[in-house]
Design an enzyme around this catalytic site. Structure first.
Site, PDB file in Angstrom:
ATOM      1  N   ARG A 237       0.856  -1.185   0.000  1.00 29.17           N
ATOM      2  CA  ARG A 237       0.000   0.000   0.000  1.00 29.17           C
ATOM      3  C   ARG A 237       0.892   1.235   0.000  1.00 29.17           C
ATOM      4  NH1 ARG A 237      -3.759  -2.139  -1.619  1.00 29.17           N
ATOM      5  NH2 ARG A 237      -5.758  -2.526  -0.634  1.00 29.17           N
ATOM      6  N   HIS A 285      -0.895   0.840  -9.868  1.00 30.87           N
ATOM      7  CA  HIS A 285      -1.647  -0.034  -8.940  1.00 30.87           C
ATOM      8  C   HIS A 285      -2.312  -1.162  -9.743  1.00 30.87           C
ATOM      9  CE1 HIS A 285      -3.797  -0.134  -4.801  1.00 30.87           C
ATOM     10  NE2 HIS A 285      -3.746  -1.338  -5.309  1.00 30.87           N
TER      11      HIS A 285
HETATM   12  C1  GLV Z   1      -5.608  -4.152  -4.310  1.00 34.59           C
HETATM   13  O1  GLV Z   1      -5.049  -3.174  -3.995  1.00 34.59           O
HETATM   14  C2  GLV Z   1      -6.225  -5.041  -3.372  1.00 34.59           C
HETATM   15  O2  GLV Z   1      -6.304  -4.709  -2.177  1.00 34.59           O
HETATM   16  O3  GLV Z   1      -6.696  -6.114  -3.806  1.00 34.59           O
END
Ligand code: GLV
Length: 322
Positions: A237, A285
């Site tokens: 994260r 991401h």
């Molecule tokens: C992606 O960031 C997830 O939490 O699956």
């Protein structure tokens, strides 16, 4: 049609300040769940399920009888941090093996990227330079550290070990019953595990969940304890990392390179220094993804379990934070 409501689709309220969840789930309207926006809810007192991702601070206030809040992803940090999340509500997350495989492929790719110095080849190609001088070490003499040993961490570790690297995993919990060892993978468990693994890794992969303990973990002090010349693959994260400290560690020569898939603010601002840094690979991401159909299937499965008094398979330990 619905195992949940004897033929009637169950209304699920979508709570997100960043995504239009109704649009994401609209093509799955034939399943037992009907995902609706807060302003489409007929009777808020009858809503038992919320589907959430980065909910507004007061998002849960309107639903006094919520039983279950389901993340649309593996992570639940933005839900657990929401001040209006009711204390007694069950929180679930996605546990998708296909997503874990995607995550593992991404981790393996980035490990090879740093091991084989792919960035240099790209630079050389732009210069039409046929430079064959780099001799990579055999994978067996390269240590890859993996921070995290949930579904994702395990798959990443296995994929990396399958390429012959020495894999060292950090897990925070010490298993209460002995677990069968996985081929080529060493595990360090307990509170000091993360730093021990980080200190030995030539390439370090982060797939930890975001909790109060792991927030801001990857800072200058942490980078200083890593092996000089190591590389970082950051796919946990954004809030795990103090971003300015990564630039310092790279520019000061402590780290050789980094792959960053998650950011404190997404998308990062146009003038964010990571975009143009020669030693950082930026991806948006996208290390892994699940599908709307699978998310709804798991919501149904979790809610059925809850109603029948069984543990939902995607149950989150709210205290642990994952
Ligand atoms: C992606 O960031 C997830 O939490 O699956």
């Amino acid at each position: 049609m619905s195992a949940l409501a004897g033929g009637q689709a169950v209304e699920v309220v979508a709570l997100s300040r960043t995504f239009d969840l109704c649009r994401i789930f609209e093509s799955n309207a034939d399943v037992a769940l009907r995902v609706v926006r807060p302003d489409e809810v007929v009777d808020p007192a009858r809503v038992e399920i919320a589907l959430a991702w980065m909910p507004e601070e007061r998002a849960f206030d309107a639903y006094p009888n919520l039983k279950m809040v389901s993340s649309i992803a593996a992570g639940v940090d933005s839900i657990l941090a929401c001040p209006s999340l009711p204390k007694d509500v069950v929180v679930t997350r996605v546990r998708d093996h296909a997503q874990a495989d995607l995550m593992a492929g991404f981790a393996a790719w980035q490990v090879v990227w740093h091991h084989r110095r792919m960035g240099d080849y790209i630079t050389n190609q732009a210069r039409r330079s046929w430079d064959r001088s780099f001799r990579p070490q055999a994978p067996g003499s390269v240590t890859v550290g993996v921070l995290g040993y949930g579904l994702m961490g395990r798959r990443c570790a296995m994929a990396i070990a399958a390429m012959g690297f020495r894999v060292l995993v950090a897990r925070s919990s010490v298993p209460t019953t002995p677990e069968a060892p996985l081929d080529g993978i060493e595990i360090i468990a307990g509170p000091g595990a993360i730093l021990s693994v980080a200190a030995e890794a030539d390439i370090l992969v982060n797939v930890l969940p975001l909790t109060d303990t792991t927030r801001d973990l990857l800072d200058g002090n942490f980078f200083a304890q890593m092996k000089p010349g190591a590389a970082l693959v950051q796919m946990g994260r954004g809030e795990h990392m103090v971003e300015a400290d990564l630039i310092e560690a790279l520019d000061g020569g402590q780290l050789a390179g980094a792959s960053v898939d998650v950011f404190r603010q997404e998308p990062p601002a146009e003038d964010h220094p990571f975009w143009s840094h020669p030693r950082i690979m930026v991806t948006p991401h996208k290390a892994s993804d699940t599908t709307p159909a699978e998310i709804l299937r798991q919501v149904t499965e979790n809610f059925s379990a809850l109603r029948e008094g069984r543990l939902p398979p995607g149950l989150v330990n709210r205290e642990a934070g994952y």
